[in-house]
Design a protein around this motif. Structure first.
Motif, PDB file in Angstrom:
ATOM      1  N   UNK A   1     -27.306  38.151 -67.596  1.00 56.05           N
ATOM      2  CA  UNK A   1     -27.880  39.522 -66.923  1.00 56.05           C
ATOM      3  C   UNK A   1     -26.693  40.393 -66.915  1.00 56.05           C
ATOM      4  N   UNK A   2     -26.822  41.663 -66.037  1.00 47.67           N
ATOM      5  CA  UNK A   2     -25.684  42.497 -65.890  1.00 47.67           C
ATOM      6  C   UNK A   2     -24.927  41.930 -64.649  1.00 47.67           C
ATOM      7  N   UNK A   3     -25.295  40.741 -64.088  1.00 44.69           N
ATOM      8  CA  UNK A   3     -24.583  40.463 -62.968  1.00 44.69           C
ATOM      9  C   UNK A   3     -23.513  39.158 -63.514  1.00 44.69           C
ATOM     10  N   UNK A   4     -23.696  38.565 -64.662  1.00 50.63           N
ATOM     11  CA  UNK A   4     -22.771  37.594 -65.355  1.00 50.63           C
ATOM     12  C   UNK A   4     -22.261  37.646 -66.483  1.00 50.63           C
ATOM     13  N   UNK A   5     -22.512  38.939 -67.167  1.00 48.56           N
ATOM     14  CA  UNK A   5     -22.093  38.847 -68.596  1.00 48.56           C
ATOM     15  C   UNK A   5     -20.617  38.916 -68.640  1.00 48.56           C
ATOM     16  N   UNK A   6     -20.037  39.098 -67.607  1.00 47.36           N
ATOM     17  CA  UNK A   6     -18.523  39.140 -67.352  1.00 47.36           C
ATOM     18  C   UNK A   6     -17.947  37.842 -68.322  1.00 47.36           C
ATOM     19  N   UNK A   7     -18.737  36.747 -68.092  1.00 49.14           N
ATOM     20  CA  UNK A   7     -18.295  35.534 -68.791  1.00 49.14           C
ATOM     21  C   UNK A   7     -18.110  35.701 -70.231  1.00 49.14           C
ATOM     22  N   UNK A   8     -18.647  36.850 -70.955  1.00 46.99           N
ATOM     23  CA  UNK A   8     -18.482  36.960 -72.340  1.00 46.99           C
ATOM     24  C   UNK A   8     -16.964  37.914 -72.561  1.00 46.99           C
ATOM     25  N   UNK A   9     -16.499  38.216 -71.836  1.00 42.37           N
ATOM     26  CA  UNK A   9     -15.380  38.869 -71.908  1.00 42.37           C
ATOM     27  C   UNK A   9     -14.140  37.927 -71.969  1.00 42.37           C
ATOM     28  N   UNK A  10     -13.089  37.750 -73.118  1.00 39.84           N
ATOM     29  CA  UNK A  10     -12.193  36.673 -73.055  1.00 39.84           C
ATOM     30  C   UNK A  10     -11.306  36.874 -71.851  1.00 39.84           C
TER      31      UNK A  10
ATOM     32  N   UNK B   1     -36.590  42.777 -64.844  1.00 37.44           N
ATOM     33  CA  UNK B   1     -37.478  43.076 -65.785  1.00 37.44           C
ATOM     34  C   UNK B   1     -38.495  42.530 -66.322  1.00 37.44           C
ATOM     35  N   UNK B   2     -40.105  42.744 -66.456  1.00 38.05           N
ATOM     36  CA  UNK B   2     -40.923  41.914 -66.952  1.00 38.05           C
ATOM     37  C   UNK B   2     -40.600  41.516 -68.306  1.00 38.05           C
ATOM     38  N   UNK B   3     -39.733  42.235 -68.998  1.00 40.43           N
ATOM     39  CA  UNK B   3     -39.358  41.591 -70.324  1.00 40.43           C
ATOM     40  C   UNK B   3     -38.074  41.153 -70.320  1.00 40.43           C
ATOM     41  N   UNK B   4     -37.056  41.572 -69.531  1.00 44.26           N
ATOM     42  CA  UNK B   4     -35.594  41.271 -69.800  1.00 44.26           C
ATOM     43  C   UNK B   4     -35.132  40.253 -68.564  1.00 44.26           C
ATOM     44  N   UNK B   5     -36.104  40.334 -67.559  1.00 43.60           N
ATOM     45  CA  UNK B   5     -35.405  39.395 -66.388  1.00 43.60           C
ATOM     46  C   UNK B   5     -34.715  37.998 -66.890  1.00 43.60           C
ATOM     47  N   UNK B   6     -33.840  37.519 -66.171  1.00 39.90           N
ATOM     48  CA  UNK B   6     -33.593  36.270 -66.697  1.00 39.90           C
ATOM     49  C   UNK B   6     -33.114  35.120 -65.448  1.00 39.90           C
ATOM     50  N   UNK B   7     -33.141  35.872 -64.330  1.00 32.74           N
ATOM     51  CA  UNK B   7     -33.054  35.035 -63.117  1.00 32.74           C
ATOM     52  C   UNK B   7     -34.059  35.264 -62.054  1.00 32.74           C
ATOM     53  N   UNK B   8     -34.739  36.627 -62.280  1.00 38.11           N
ATOM     54  CA  UNK B   8     -36.170  36.777 -61.321  1.00 38.11           C
ATOM     55  C   UNK B   8     -36.859  37.965 -61.931  1.00 38.11           C
ATOM     56  N   UNK B   9     -37.998  37.819 -61.289  1.00 41.56           N
ATOM     57  CA  UNK B   9     -38.981  38.865 -61.872  1.00 41.56           C
ATOM     58  C   UNK B   9     -39.833  39.342 -60.601  1.00 41.56           C
ATOM     59  N   UNK B  10     -40.644  40.250 -60.666  1.00 41.04           N
ATOM     60  CA  UNK B  10     -41.460  40.696 -59.675  1.00 41.04           C
ATOM     61  C   UNK B  10     -42.909  39.553 -59.537  1.00 41.04           C
ATOM     62  N   UNK B  11     -43.257  39.539 -58.536  1.00 39.09           N
ATOM     63  CA  UNK B  11     -44.448  38.534 -58.419  1.00 39.09           C
ATOM     64  C   UNK B  11     -45.831  39.006 -58.990  1.00 39.09           C
ATOM     65  N   UNK B  12     -46.039  40.226 -59.687  1.00 38.15           N
ATOM     66  CA  UNK B  12     -47.371  40.589 -60.168  1.00 38.15           C
ATOM     67  C   UNK B  12     -48.006  41.389 -59.239  1.00 38.15           C
ATOM     68  N   UNK B  13     -47.748  41.547 -57.895  1.00 33.80           N
ATOM     69  CA  UNK B  13     -48.713  42.220 -57.142  1.00 33.80           C
ATOM     70  C   UNK B  13     -48.093  43.947 -56.799  1.00 33.80           C
ATOM     71  N   UNK B  14     -46.991  44.154 -57.341  1.00 29.96           N
ATOM     72  CA  UNK B  14     -46.301  45.580 -57.353  1.00 29.96           C
ATOM     73  C   UNK B  14     -46.345  45.871 -56.056  1.00 29.96           C
ATOM     74  N   UNK B  15     -45.630  44.976 -55.199  1.00 28.60           N
ATOM     75  CA  UNK B  15     -45.201  45.394 -53.691  1.00 28.60           C
ATOM     76  C   UNK B  15     -43.748  44.977 -53.809  1.00 28.60           C
TER      77      UNK B  15
END
Length: 161
Positions: A143-152, A106-120
């Motif tokens: 991110x949704x990929x690594x949030x499991x680190x927050x589960x005890x 997301x252009x707001x929430x991306x933490x490891x990647x975003x899109x390059x600005x060309x909308x492609x």
């Protein structure tokens, strides 16, 4: 711990396309932490649905007044994204949130990647403006990929493995 979470990951239909990105494991996480659902784009005044937007520059530069965030038709929505990022930070500070789980890409929430600005559909390494602002203020971003680190570890939930 209090954790800000992208509202779309919790099943709220707030994405640009009017859909959600419900993520398994949020309910389990809520047994251990207080989750604060939040959508920076909606909080910044953008409607649902809305045109897709991408960063035109690095998030850090956009936060410093250089660069912009443009929709696929060229409308500048930088102000709305910055307002939403500011509100996300304010909520974290008000509630004492130590971490955030944000939708990657997301252009707001991306933490490891975003899109390059060309909308492609081209992904590039980088952060969205909200993720960048939170990180700059000492809030750990997942991110949704690594949030499991927050589960005890002692929890009976399989930690994303």
């Amino acid at each position: 711990m209090k954790i800000l979470v992208s509202a779309c990951l919790m099943g709220q239909k707030v994405r640009y396309d009017g859909k959600d990105r419900f993520t398994e494991g949020m309910e389990k996480l809520s047994q251990y932490h207080e989750l604060l659902p939040f959508c920076p784009e909606v909080s910044g005044g953008l409607p649902v649905p809305r045109e897709p937007a991408e960063l035109n520059g690095k998030a850090r530069d956009i936060l410093n007044g250089e660069g912009s965030i443009l929709t696929s038709s060229g409308n500048d929505v930088t102000a709305e994204f910055l307002e939403g990022a500011g509100k996300a930070l304010a909520l974290c500070l008000e509630k004492g949130a130590e971490a955030a789980i944000l939708k990657d890409g997301s252009p707001s929430c991306g933490s490891t990647y975003v899109y390059d600005g060309n909308h492609c559909g081209v992904k590039i390494p980088g952060m969205g403006v909200t993720a960048e602002l939170l990180t700059a203020n000492g809030i750990r971003v997942f991110s949704e990929k690594n949030f499991h680190e927050l589960i005890p570890e002692e929890c009976d939930y399989v930690r994303g493995e």
